[in-house]
Design a protein around this motif. Structure first.
Motif, short mmCIF file in Angstrom:
data_model
loop_
_atom_site.label_atom_id
_atom_site.label_comp_id
_atom_site.label_asym_id
_atom_site.label_seq_id
_atom_site.Cartn_x
_atom_site.Cartn_y
_atom_site.Cartn_z
N THR A 1 -12.37 26.85 -3.59
CA THR A 1 -13.08 25.82 -2.83
C THR A 1 -12.31 24.51 -2.94
OG1 THR A 1 -15.22 26.85 -3.29
CG2 THR A 1 -15.22 24.55 -2.59
N PHE A 2 -11.88 24.01 -1.80
CA PHE A 2 -11.06 22.80 -1.78
C PHE A 2 -11.93 21.55 -1.82
CE2 PHE A 2 -8.23 26.02 -0.28
CZ PHE A 2 -6.98 25.65 -0.75
N THR A 3 -11.57 20.63 -2.69
CA THR A 3 -12.27 19.35 -2.79
C THR A 3 -11.41 18.20 -2.27
OG1 THR A 3 -11.50 19.10 -5.07
CG2 THR A 3 -13.67 20.12 -4.74
N ARG A 4 -10.15 18.50 -1.96
CA ARG A 4 -9.25 17.51 -1.36
C ARG A 4 -8.59 18.15 -0.14
NH1 ARG A 4 -5.45 15.59 -6.31
NH2 ARG A 4 -4.62 14.14 -4.74
N PRO A 5 -8.23 17.36 0.86
CA PRO A 5 -7.50 17.94 1.99
C PRO A 5 -6.17 18.51 1.52
CG PRO A 5 -8.28 15.72 2.50
CD PRO A 5 -8.48 15.92 1.03
N LEU A 6 -5.74 19.58 2.19
CA LEU A 6 -4.46 20.19 1.88
C LEU A 6 -3.62 20.20 3.15
CD1 LEU A 6 -2.66 21.91 -0.11
CD2 LEU A 6 -3.69 23.93 0.99
N ALA A 7 -2.34 19.87 3.02
CA ALA A 7 -1.43 19.91 4.17
C ALA A 7 -0.17 20.66 3.80
CB ALA A 7 -1.09 18.51 4.66
N LEU A 8 0.35 21.41 4.76
CA LEU A 8 1.64 22.07 4.64
C LEU A 8 2.59 21.37 5.61
CD1 LEU A 8 -0.50 24.04 3.54
CD2 LEU A 8 0.84 25.90 4.47
N VAL A 9 3.82 21.13 5.20
CA VAL A 9 4.71 20.31 6.02
C VAL A 9 6.10 20.95 6.15
CG1 VAL A 9 5.47 18.91 4.04
CG2 VAL A 9 5.61 17.96 6.36
N ASN A 10 6.69 20.76 7.32
CA ASN A 10 8.10 21.06 7.58
C ASN A 10 8.77 19.76 7.98
OD1 ASN A 10 10.63 22.11 8.42
ND2 ASN A 10 9.84 22.45 10.49
N PHE A 11 9.56 19.19 7.07
CA PHE A 11 10.27 17.95 7.38
C PHE A 11 11.51 18.27 8.22
CE2 PHE A 11 7.95 16.29 3.66
CZ PHE A 11 7.43 15.14 4.25
N GLY A 12 11.74 17.44 9.23
CA GLY A 12 12.85 17.66 10.15
C GLY A 12 14.17 17.14 9.61
N ASP A 13 15.24 17.83 9.95
CA ASP A 13 16.62 17.41 9.70
C ASP A 13 16.84 16.97 8.26
OD1 ASP A 13 19.25 16.88 10.22
OD2 ASP A 13 18.91 15.11 11.45
N GLU A 14 16.45 17.83 7.32
CA GLU A 14 16.64 17.50 5.90
C GLU A 14 18.10 17.57 5.49
OE1 GLU A 14 16.75 18.16 1.49
OE2 GLU A 14 17.59 19.34 3.12
N GLU A 15 18.82 18.55 6.01
CA GLU A 15 20.19 18.78 5.55
C GLU A 15 21.20 17.80 6.14
OE1 GLU A 15 20.87 20.44 3.15
OE2 GLU A 15 19.68 22.25 2.97
N GLY A 16 20.89 17.21 7.28
CA GLY A 16 21.83 16.26 7.88
C GLY A 16 23.07 16.91 8.46
N ALA A 17 23.00 18.21 8.77
CA ALA A 17 24.18 18.94 9.21
C ALA A 17 24.68 18.46 10.57
CB ALA A 17 23.88 20.44 9.28
N ARG A 18 23.79 18.00 11.41
CA ARG A 18 24.21 17.62 12.77
C ARG A 18 24.60 16.15 12.87
NH1 ARG A 18 20.98 18.61 18.55
NH2 ARG A 18 22.66 17.78 19.86
N PHE A 19 23.82 15.27 12.26
CA PHE A 19 24.05 13.83 12.45
C PHE A 19 24.62 13.14 11.22
CE2 PHE A 19 20.71 15.05 15.44
CZ PHE A 19 21.29 14.64 16.62
N GLY A 20 24.89 13.91 10.16
CA GLY A 20 25.61 13.36 9.02
C GLY A 20 24.78 12.58 8.03
N LEU A 21 23.47 12.55 8.21
CA LEU A 21 22.59 11.85 7.27
C LEU A 21 21.48 12.79 6.85
CD1 LEU A 21 21.75 9.18 5.85
CD2 LEU A 21 20.33 8.70 7.86
N ALA A 22 21.32 12.98 5.53
CA ALA A 22 20.30 13.90 5.03
C ALA A 22 18.91 13.29 5.09
CB ALA A 22 20.64 14.30 3.59
N CYS A 23 17.91 14.16 5.18
CA CYS A 23 16.49 13.77 5.07
C CYS A 23 16.08 12.75 6.14
CB CYS A 23 16.19 13.23 3.68
SG CYS A 23 16.51 14.38 2.34
N GLN B 1 18.88 2.17 13.13
CA GLN B 1 19.86 3.05 12.47
C GLN B 1 19.76 4.47 13.01
OE1 GLN B 1 18.49 2.29 8.48
NE2 GLN B 1 20.18 0.89 8.02
N ALA B 2 18.55 4.95 13.22
CA ALA B 2 18.35 6.31 13.73
C ALA B 2 18.96 6.45 15.12
CB ALA B 2 16.87 6.66 13.76
N HIS B 3 18.80 5.43 15.96
CA HIS B 3 19.31 5.50 17.32
C HIS B 3 20.84 5.51 17.36
CE1 HIS B 3 15.61 4.24 19.89
NE2 HIS B 3 15.30 5.11 18.94
N ARG B 4 21.48 5.05 16.27
CA ARG B 4 22.94 5.04 16.23
C ARG B 4 23.52 6.35 15.69
NH1 ARG B 4 22.22 -0.43 14.38
NH2 ARG B 4 22.58 0.22 12.21
N LEU B 5 22.68 7.24 15.18
CA LEU B 5 23.17 8.51 14.66
C LEU B 5 23.72 9.37 15.80
CD1 LEU B 5 20.39 9.44 12.07
CD2 LEU B 5 22.67 8.54 11.60
#
Length: 402
Positions: free
Chosen positions: A102-124, A138-142
């Motif tokens: 029985t949950f007494t607090r909200p629970l969330a599951l998450v998939n964070f985007g672009d963690e590895e930074g393989a495409r734009f050169g910046l992690a997380c 800064q994001a727009h300049r990636l």
């Protein structure tokens, strides 16, 4: 779940994964996450930065317990780095429902985007944007290797880049974030434990070294007449190894770009990226400072111009001690210095580290018998993965079901 994810973005020759941000493979992974959330009757949500959320309970109630990781990969990466945390999150929820928790607090599951930074050169990127560590400007300049900007890539994938930005309201709803991850090392294998707790993430960063020389004919230019930047780069790679050994740290030149990149041409530009990590800031500064000093000396000796640019940096991250000790208690330890669950430091960055300055965060590691990561050889045994799921379920039950 594992079988469904396994073929997505897997290269037929290398057998590694190429799940880069805002590409087709990334889109397939995102569709999979949404399907898993909806199949469990969870409230699915896509935030302004492209991170995916699946909620059990009221997302706006506050003090939520969140778990998850990421689904993207490094070039030719392994199957476990990131996806193990997401799959385990869904599996842990299934386990808790089987226990009739029985949950007494909200629970969330998450998939964070672009963690590895393989495409734009910046992690997380996803968690950095959410926490405000990466600004909209800064994001727009990636830009990726083909000159495509992050906003262009998002728009091509059907997302709105105009919504990017810090999301303090979302973070204010989270009371604790626990990320499960395959261990990227062999500490658990050596200790004989299946699951461990994280203590801290080493300070780490990425530096770009631009060696500029003079392009010329490889067959007709005398050695003494050459301004070959490859020589200075090669000597700098060796210097990085020496400096890392002296400091008890790690330093790696793992990416290189050469112009004009011809077999029979002396390069005009050699651009190399240094990744360095150490247990403390002083050691990291010593390594990077030593590498740069050596690089400048080599460049001067060969008539090469050198620019060094720090592209990213993350200071040491100490995970929340109270939350860590609570996890240890839940998993059978006594807290403090007598933790029965092994506590490990790590040189790898994670979304949990980015979020740690804003919300209490903790990490669980699952044993990796080879210690290999960021490679198709990355591996965790099924029994150990199940042990990780059960540990995560215990933690979530202890935090969200009291």
């Amino acid at each position: 779940m594992w079988r469904e994810l396994a073929p997505i973005g897997r290269h037929p020759d290398s057998h590694g994964y190429r799940r880069y941000a805002w590409t087709g493979a990334d889109g397939e992974c995102r569709a999979w996450f949404k399907e898993q959330a909806e199949a469990r009757g969870l409230t699915y949500e896509l935030d302004r930065n492209g991170n995916q959320w699946a909620w059990l309970g009221d997302p706006c109630a506050g003090d939520a317990v969140v778990t998850g990781s990421h689904l993207d990969s490094v070039p030719d990466g392994g199957a476990f780095d990131g996806p193990l945390g997401v799959v385990s999150a869904f599996a842990a929820l299934d386990e808790l429902r089987a226990r009739r928790a029985t949950f007494t607090r909200p629970l969330a599951l998450v998939n964070f985007g672009d963690e590895e930074g393989a495409r734009f050169g910046l992690a997380c990127v996803g968690s950095r944007l959410t926490s405000g560590q990466l600004t909209v400007e800064q994001a727009h300049r990636l830009t990726d290797g083909d000159g495509v900007t992050l906003p262009q890539a998002m728009e091509a994938a059907g997302y709105d880049p105009d919504a990017l930005g810090a999301d303090p309201e979302r973070l204010s709803r989270i009371g604790a974030f626990v990320e499960l991850h395959v261990e990227q090392g062999r500490a658990l294998d050596l200790s004989g434990d299946r699951v461990g707790l994280a203590s801290a993430i080493w300070p780490h960063g990425r530096w770009r070294f631009d060696f500029r020389g003079e392009a010329n004919h490889a067959g007709t230019t005398r050695l003494v007449d050459r301004r070959d930047p490859m020589l200075s780069y090669a000597e700098t790679v060796l210097a990085a190894r020496r400096e890392a050994e002296l400091a008890g740290a790690v330093a790696t030149f793992g990416k290189i770009s050469v112009e004009p990149n011809g077999v029979n041409a002396i390069p005009s530009l050699v651009r190399g990226w240094l990744d360095s990590r150490a247990a403390d800031q002083e050691s990291l500064d010593a390594v990077v400072g030593g590498v740069e000093k050596a690089a400048r000396a080599y460049a001067a000796a060969h008539g090469i111009d050198l620019d060094v640019v720090r592209e990213s940096f993350t200071p040491v991250v100490e995970f929340d001690h109270a939350l860590r000790d609570e996890l240890a208690r839940i998993l059978g330890g006594s807290g403090g210095t007598d933790l029965k669950v092994p506590v490990l430091g790590t040189g790898a960055g994670h979304d949990a580290g980015i979020l740690s300055g804003h919300i209490p965060t903790a990490m669980l590691f699952v044993r990796n018998p080879t210690g290999v990561s960021h490679s198709p050889a990355e591996f965790a045994a099924e029994d150990d993965c199940v042990a990780g799921v059960l540990a995560l379920a215990d933690v979530l039950e202890g935090l969200a079901c009291r």
